[in-house]
Design an enzyme around this catalytic site. Structure first.
Site, PDB file in Angstrom:
ATOM      1  N   ASP A   1      14.968 -24.030  20.931  1.00 48.10           N
ATOM      2  CA  ASP A   1      13.731 -23.276  21.320  1.00 48.10           C
ATOM      3  C   ASP A   1      13.432 -24.186  22.692  1.00 48.10           C
ATOM      4  OD1 ASP A   1      11.103 -22.435  21.893  1.00 48.10           O
ATOM      5  OD2 ASP A   1      11.093 -22.115  19.733  1.00 48.10           O
TER       6      ASP A   1
ATOM      7  N   ARG B   1      16.425   0.853  24.373  1.00 49.75           N
ATOM      8  CA  ARG B   1      16.605  -0.189  23.229  1.00 49.75           C
ATOM      9  C   ARG B   1      17.732  -1.063  23.398  1.00 49.75           C
ATOM     10  NH1 ARG B   1      18.899   0.502  18.752  1.00 49.75           N
ATOM     11  NH2 ARG B   1      17.921   2.739  18.442  1.00 49.75           N
TER      12      ARG B   1
ATOM     13  N   LYS C   1       4.803 -17.878  26.727  1.00 48.86           N
ATOM     14  CA  LYS C   1       4.124 -19.075  27.189  1.00 48.86           C
ATOM     15  C   LYS C   1       4.416 -19.270  28.642  1.00 48.86           C
ATOM     16  CE  LYS C   1       3.323 -19.011  22.907  1.00 48.86           C
ATOM     17  NZ  LYS C   1       4.037 -19.576  21.799  1.00 48.86           N
TER      18      LYS C   1
ATOM     19  N   TYR D   1       7.934 -24.321  15.472  1.00 45.11           N
ATOM     20  CA  TYR D   1       6.972 -23.441  15.547  1.00 45.11           C
ATOM     21  C   TYR D   1       6.803 -22.886  14.189  1.00 45.11           C
ATOM     22  CZ  TYR D   1       4.406 -19.308  17.145  1.00 45.11           C
ATOM     23  OH  TYR D   1       3.552 -18.399  17.458  1.00 45.11           O
TER      24      TYR D   1
END
Ligand SMILES: *Cc1c(COP(=O)(O)O)cnc(C)c1O
Length: 407
Positions: free
Chosen positions: A197, A72, A222, A125
């Site tokens: 972004d 993590r 994407k 988004y």
């Protein structure tokens, strides 16, 4: 093709003559030396890493020595992806996340406090907006949404307690383009951090950090991965200071990437340049074809001279990408018939993969927004979003032709 526009020389990837070019760096990821000479970065599918002794464990925890403790917090496969994407964006370090939204959440939570305010692109988004309005608002975070391509609106929206300016350019799906150099000057004059972004453009087409942004993030799902088989995200910061503010938040939020995810993304990333060039070549052709079609009301593609910010695109980006939005004369009804008639393009959300996808934002990706908010963001009822893949362009055109006959 527009990909080597001399006016965008300052956004070209190589900083000096000896630095390898963009595609070279895609193929040769920034990984630690492998003892067996593996050509690909191995998958370190291990949750935890053994310490040589107690002193070594203590040194790792204290940050006196580099190394891995727990996945993590960090992992060699994930680190190779982080370093590779950070290099492509020209940043000082990367923070990979379990999804694009994980990257958005980590950035918001690291940079906003109760009582502070954020200005964001109106057509951002959908869930990037929902996260603030439906969740962070409960913790006292305020937000405003404006067309960030209109810099006067950005100036007006910034308040004394604004800490963050958050921009998506080109925006989804209205394809509005924000002048990154100009907005970074505004943000910095007013004491704000500029976050971009860069999912739609990727570092292949646009490098926001070189235009003044402080943080870049991606939905890796994407274009960067590009094969519709991984959900993931990444954050890249311009400074170590921002890295130190955001990374612990990601670690404590628990939205880390998984090593197997990172391996698949490193694999997908190798062909980023090839995929974008190919899809873009088709998109230029398809956008022009759609624009001339009698059933089409209008087309938004940043590579068309009819795009209102085509000149800014030529200055700011290395190319035009493969996202096309268009509105049919028959509005929503015609759009629905088109989506039910395509045979090659897949009716699905997401974008930026090798396969061509089509979707209807008003009833799908942006259905969570109120109609007035949607219209303010340029998302009309009949707008169709088309993400061009790498199929043969003749087949895509034939598919659109038969589908438009039914629409
Ligand atoms: C898909 C997307 C996101 C969210 O990413 P996920 O990987 O789906 O969590 C954020 N921003 C943009 C522009 C996107 O297209």
């Amino acid at each position: 093709m527009p990909t080597h526009n001399p006016t965008t020389a300052d956004t070209q990837p190589s900083k000096n003559q000896s630095e390898p070019g963009f595609n070279t760096r895609l193929v040769h990821p920034h990984a630690d030396h492998d003892p067996y000479g593996a050509v690909n970065v191995p998958i370190y599918q291990s949750s935890t890493f053994a310490f040589r002794n107690a002193a070594h464990g203590a040194a790792l925890f204290a940050g006196r020595e580099g190394g891995y403790i727990y996945t993590r917090i960090g992992n060699p496969t994930i680190r190779a992806l982080e370093n590779t994407v950070a290099g492509l964006e020209g940043g000082c370090g990367g923070i990979a996340t379990s999804s694009g939204l994980g990257a958005v959440a980590a950035v918001y939570m690291a940079l906003l406090d109760a009582g502070t305010h954020m200005v964001s692109t109106a057509s951002v988004y959908g869930p990037s907006r929902g996260l603030v309005e439906q969740h962070l608002a409960r913790f006292g975070v305020q937000s405003s949404y404006v067309d960030t391509s209109d810099l006067a609106r950005v100036q007006e929206a910034i308040r004394p307690n604004t800490r963050l300016v958050y921009v998506e350019t080109p925006s989804n799906p209205a394809m509005q383009v924000t002048d990154l150099r100009a907005i970074s000057e505004i943000a910095h004059q007013r004491g704000c951090v500029l976050v971009v972004d860069n999912t739609f453009a990727t570092p292949y087409l646009q490098r926001p950090l070189e235009l003044g942004a402080d943080v870049v993030l991606h939905s890796i799902t994407k274009f960067i991965n590009g094969h519709a088989d991984v959900v993931g995200g990444i954050i890249v910061t311009r400074t170590e200071e921002l890295q130190r503010r955001i990374r612990p938040l990601m670690v404590n939020l628990g939205c880390n990437m998984d090593p197997h995810q990172a391996f698949l993304v490193l694999r997908g990333l190798k062909t980023l340049g090839l995929r974008i060039e190919r899809a873009q070549q088709s998109a230029v052709q398809i956008a022009a074809w759609i624009e001339a079609h009698p059933k089409v009301e209008w087309v938004r593609y940043i590579g068309l001279p009819s795009h209102p910010q085509h000149e800014l695109v030529r200055r700011q980006m290395r190319g035009f990408g493969s996202m096309i939005s268009f509105e049919l004369k028959g509005g929503l009804e015609a759009g629905v018939r088109l989506m039910d008639s395509v045979r090659l393009a897949t009716l699905a959300v997401s974008l930026g993969g090798v396969e061509t996808l089509i979707e209807h934002p008003a009833s799908m990706t942006h259905a969570g927004m109120s109609r007035p908010d949607r219209l303010a963001a340029g998302i009309t009822d009949g707008l169709v979003r088309y993400s061009v893949g790498i199929e043969d362009v003749e087949d895509l055109l034939a598919d659109l032709e038969q589908a438009l006959r039914n629409a």
